[in-house]
Structures are given as C-alpha cells and as structure tokens.
Scaffold this motif. Structure first.
Motif, PDB file in Angstrom:
ATOM      1  N   ALA A   1       1.451   7.362  -3.704  1.00  0.00           N
ATOM      2  CA  ALA A   1       1.737   8.627  -3.032  1.00  0.00           C
ATOM      3  C   ALA A   1       2.008   9.695  -4.086  1.00  0.00           C
ATOM      4  O   ALA A   1       2.573   9.419  -5.155  1.00  0.00           O
ATOM      5  N   ASP A   2       1.607  10.921  -3.796  1.00  0.00           N
ATOM      6  CA  ASP A   2       1.658  11.988  -4.794  1.00  0.00           C
ATOM      7  C   ASP A   2       3.049  12.180  -5.393  1.00  0.00           C
ATOM      8  O   ASP A   2       3.177  12.597  -6.547  1.00  0.00           O
ATOM      9  N   SER A   3       4.094  11.878  -4.629  1.00  0.00           N
ATOM     10  CA  SER A   3       5.458  12.137  -5.081  1.00  0.00           C
ATOM     11  C   SER A   3       6.053  11.005  -5.904  1.00  0.00           C
ATOM     12  O   SER A   3       7.175  11.125  -6.406  1.00  0.00           O
ATOM     13  N   LEU A   4       5.339   9.904  -6.067  1.00  0.00           N
ATOM     14  CA  LEU A   4       5.876   8.753  -6.789  1.00  0.00           C
ATOM     15  C   LEU A   4       5.509   8.818  -8.274  1.00  0.00           C
ATOM     16  O   LEU A   4       4.416   9.249  -8.631  1.00  0.00           O
ATOM     17  N   PRO A   5       6.384   8.330  -9.152  1.00  0.00           N
ATOM     18  CA  PRO A   5       6.102   8.375 -10.594  1.00  0.00           C
ATOM     19  C   PRO A   5       5.051   7.356 -11.003  1.00  0.00           C
ATOM     20  O   PRO A   5       4.846   6.332 -10.330  1.00  0.00           O
TER      21      PRO A   5
ATOM     22  N   PRO B   1      -4.146  15.054   0.491  1.00  0.00           N
ATOM     23  CA  PRO B   1      -2.804  14.761  -0.034  1.00  0.00           C
ATOM     24  C   PRO B   1      -2.041  13.792   0.862  1.00  0.00           C
ATOM     25  O   PRO B   1      -2.267  13.715   2.074  1.00  0.00           O
ATOM     26  N   SER B   2      -1.108  13.070   0.249  1.00  0.00           N
ATOM     27  CA  SER B   2      -0.289  12.104   0.974  1.00  0.00           C
ATOM     28  C   SER B   2       1.018  12.745   1.419  1.00  0.00           C
ATOM     29  O   SER B   2       1.446  13.763   0.872  1.00  0.00           O
ATOM     30  N   PRO B   3       1.688  12.158   2.431  1.00  0.00           N
ATOM     31  CA  PRO B   3       2.998  12.671   2.822  1.00  0.00           C
ATOM     32  C   PRO B   3       4.031  12.408   1.724  1.00  0.00           C
ATOM     33  O   PRO B   3       3.834  11.556   0.857  1.00  0.00           O
TER      34      PRO B   3
ATOM     35  N   THR C   1       0.865  -1.185   0.000  1.00  0.00           N
ATOM     36  CA  THR C   1       0.000   0.000   0.000  1.00  0.00           C
ATOM     37  C   THR C   1       0.894   1.225   0.000  1.00  0.00           C
ATOM     38  O   THR C   1       1.523   1.548   1.018  1.00  0.00           O
ATOM     39  N   LEU C   2       0.984   1.898  -1.130  1.00  0.00           N
ATOM     40  CA  LEU C   2       1.886   3.031  -1.274  1.00  0.00           C
ATOM     41  C   LEU C   2       1.214   4.373  -1.003  1.00  0.00           C
ATOM     42  O   LEU C   2       1.856   5.414  -1.110  1.00  0.00           O
ATOM     43  N   ASN C   3      -0.065   4.334  -0.611  1.00  0.00           N
ATOM     44  CA  ASN C   3      -0.769   5.575  -0.273  1.00  0.00           C
ATOM     45  C   ASN C   3      -1.909   5.272   0.700  1.00  0.00           C
ATOM     46  O   ASN C   3      -3.085   5.483   0.387  1.00  0.00           O
TER      47      ASN C   3
END
Length: 331
Positions: free
Chosen positions: A143-147, A111-113, A9-11
């Motif tokens: 997560a928002d920062s992941l591609p 938003p996610s961390p 679970t990445l988010n």
C-alpha cells in the motif's frame, strides 16, 4: 506436510480487464468485453491454491467499502478470511488486453487506500498462530502509505517463528528484503528476468549470466530461487541443483495472473515435500493451465497433472549454454 498456507496481500485490487483488438494511444476504442475480478497477487495465489485443495488463509489490508467481491470469492472457495478492513475502497487495477496476434497487456494501477502502522500491526497479529515449517506467501506491491522495509521486517518476524516465507515482490520492497541477514531471508523468491537484473545491477540477456545471478541468490541463503521467463519457461535453483523448465505449447490465452499461479504451484509442491523437478513441473502446470481461464482459477486436477507431465525439464547449465535468441517478456 505443514499446516494451511497463509497469503498476505498488502495492496489488493479489483482487476478490471478490458479486452480490445489493438490499443492505439490517443484514439477512442470500443471494448470487446470487460470483466471484474477480486485480485491482488496474494489473493490470486490463494484462489489457485484453493482450487488445488490446499487449506488457505488470507490476510492483508482490504478497503471496507467494496469488500463484497472478495468476500464472495473467499466464501465460494472455502478460503479463511483474516483480512484487516481499512477505511475506503480497495483500488481498481485496469488491464487493457489486446486480443490481436502478438497483442500485449497494458496495466493502469490506481492508488491504494491509506493504511497506518496500527493496521499493519493487526495484520501481523493475525499471523500469530503460524507454526514452524508453515508456508506464508508475501506477494505483490505495498500500500502506498507503507514503508519499503515492510516485507523485510515481516519476514524477520516469521523466520523467527520458523515459518517458510515465499516472497514475490519487486522494486524497493524486494531490494530491502534481500538486504536482511541470512537467518531473516525468505525461503523462496520468484523474480522475473527484469527484477533479477535490477537486483544484479546489470543486464542478464546472456542465459549463463542469468543462471549465475539466480545461483548467487541461492548462495546468499535463499533455499529456492525461481526465475520466471515468460514464453522461455523458468529457472529453478535449490540445494538439489538447477533446472530449466519449458512449458507445453498451448493456444494463446490471457497471461494475466500466470505468475501468481506459478507461485501457487511452487507453494503447493513445497508443502507436499516435492523434489525440485516436481516443484518445477507443478509450478509450470499451474501457470500454463491458468492461461485458459480468465481470473485466478485453475482447470481441473487431471488437466493440471497432464500439463505437468508435458513440461520439458533440462539441467539449467545445459539450457544456458545452448540458448540464444531475442530476449522474451517475463510475467
């Protein structure tokens, strides 16, 4: 039977479900009830698998500042916790649940961390003991920062080991995963109708066209394609054939997490070496049973098996040819 099931679970999120009679935009509401559940699609899948007695390991990215509700859930259900803690809070997802007849659920996802490449690499390292034929569930948003290609790259690594990957994703991460070579595709995917339409690039209101799209995905090299259709049930396509399953009719309940319960059911059935029909029945029973239970929890095993027996199985081609009527909302 393979080893323990891993869910990634990445988010994740803390699900805040607010029950109200009817949502009227722009007006003040008085909530009927509120509950908070540690969630995120992979966490929900793991919770249901643990209820069924399947050994389960969870990993992914978890905000360090509010991890306690997740840790309590994992301890209560004997789920092995391999989450990577990242700075900050795990996000909150707000679900506005209308209790009036015909009511809907409105989601507001925060938003996610921030998670960097190093955190993702640590998640990958915590999957190093995956063995051939083990099942790994990659579920939910990134997560928002992941591609967008995160799942595609992770599936490639896991397939190289010989693991069987169950992917439940949408949007660009799903589209990216489906561009991989045949030997790097997931073992199973569970799109809903809208997600399948997005991949196909056209509307699939016609059940015959819907089935053809599911078969096209199977033809690409995905061993099991499950298309969830909400109140219309689900399609299951594999090398054994194609089936439609209609769930038993129950009193209305919360559909929040029903899709995750379906993923847990199909994963548990595949792990047990079940036939396509048995996979379809258990998946449907998990999703239907969860409707009566707030949060990601199953009823007792006897109830789940009774629901599985009540599911109506039809050859998918027969269902597609005879089905007409308005389009239903999928979970």
């Amino acid at each position: 039977m393979s080893g323990p099931v891993r869910t990634v679970t990445l988010n994740p999120a803390i699900d805040q479900t607010v029950a109200l009679d009817t949502l009227r935009p722009g007006q003040v509401h008085r909530a009927l009830a509120v509950r908070h559940d540690p969630g995120g699609k992979g966490v929900n899948v793991a919770s249901c698998l643990a209820d069924w007695g399947v050994p389960t390991i969870v990993t992914g990215l978890l905000g360090a500042d509010n991890a306690a509700p997740f840790e309590a859930l994992f301890a209560a259900k004997a789920i092995e916790d391999r989450f990577v803690r990242v700075p900050g809070d795990t996000r909150t997802n707000i679900k506005l649940l209308e209790t009036s007849p015909g009511g809907t659920t409105t989601d507001i996802n925060l938003p996610s961390p921030f998670a960097d490449a190093a955190a993702l690499a640590e998640v990958r390292r915590r999957l190093d003991d995956v063995a051939p034929d083990d099942l790994v569930v990659l579920s939910g948003s990134l997560a928002d920062s992941l591609p967008d290609d995160t799942y595609r790259r992770l599936i490639g690594d896991l397939r190289a080991i010989g693991a069987r990957v169950v992917l439940d994703a949408s949007g660009a991460p799903l589209a990216e995963a489906l561009t991989a070579a045949e030997d790097a595709l997931p073992f199973c995917i569970k799109p809903n109708r809208h997600e399948l339409e997005t991949w196909a690039g056209r509307g699939l209101e016609d059940p015959v066209a819907l089935l053809a799209a599911a078969r096209a995905l199977h033809g690409m090299g995905i061993a099991l394609v499950t298309v969830s259709l909400g109140a219309q049930g689900a399609l299951f396509v594999s090398g054994e054939g194609a089936l439609h399953v209609a769930p038993p009719v129950l009193e209305a309940g919360s559909a929040v997490g029903a899709g995750d319960a379906m993923v847990a059911g199909l994963t548990a059935a595949v792990r047990a070496g079940a036939s396509l029909e048995a996979v379809a029945r258990l998946s449907t029973a998990f999703a239907t049973g969860k409707l009566r239970h707030p949060g990601a929890h199953l009823p007792d095993g006897e109830t789940v098996l009774a629901l599985a027996a009540l599911a109506a199985i039809t050859p998918a081609q027969d269902w597609a040819r005879r089905t007409t009527g308005p389009r239903q909302t999928a979970h």
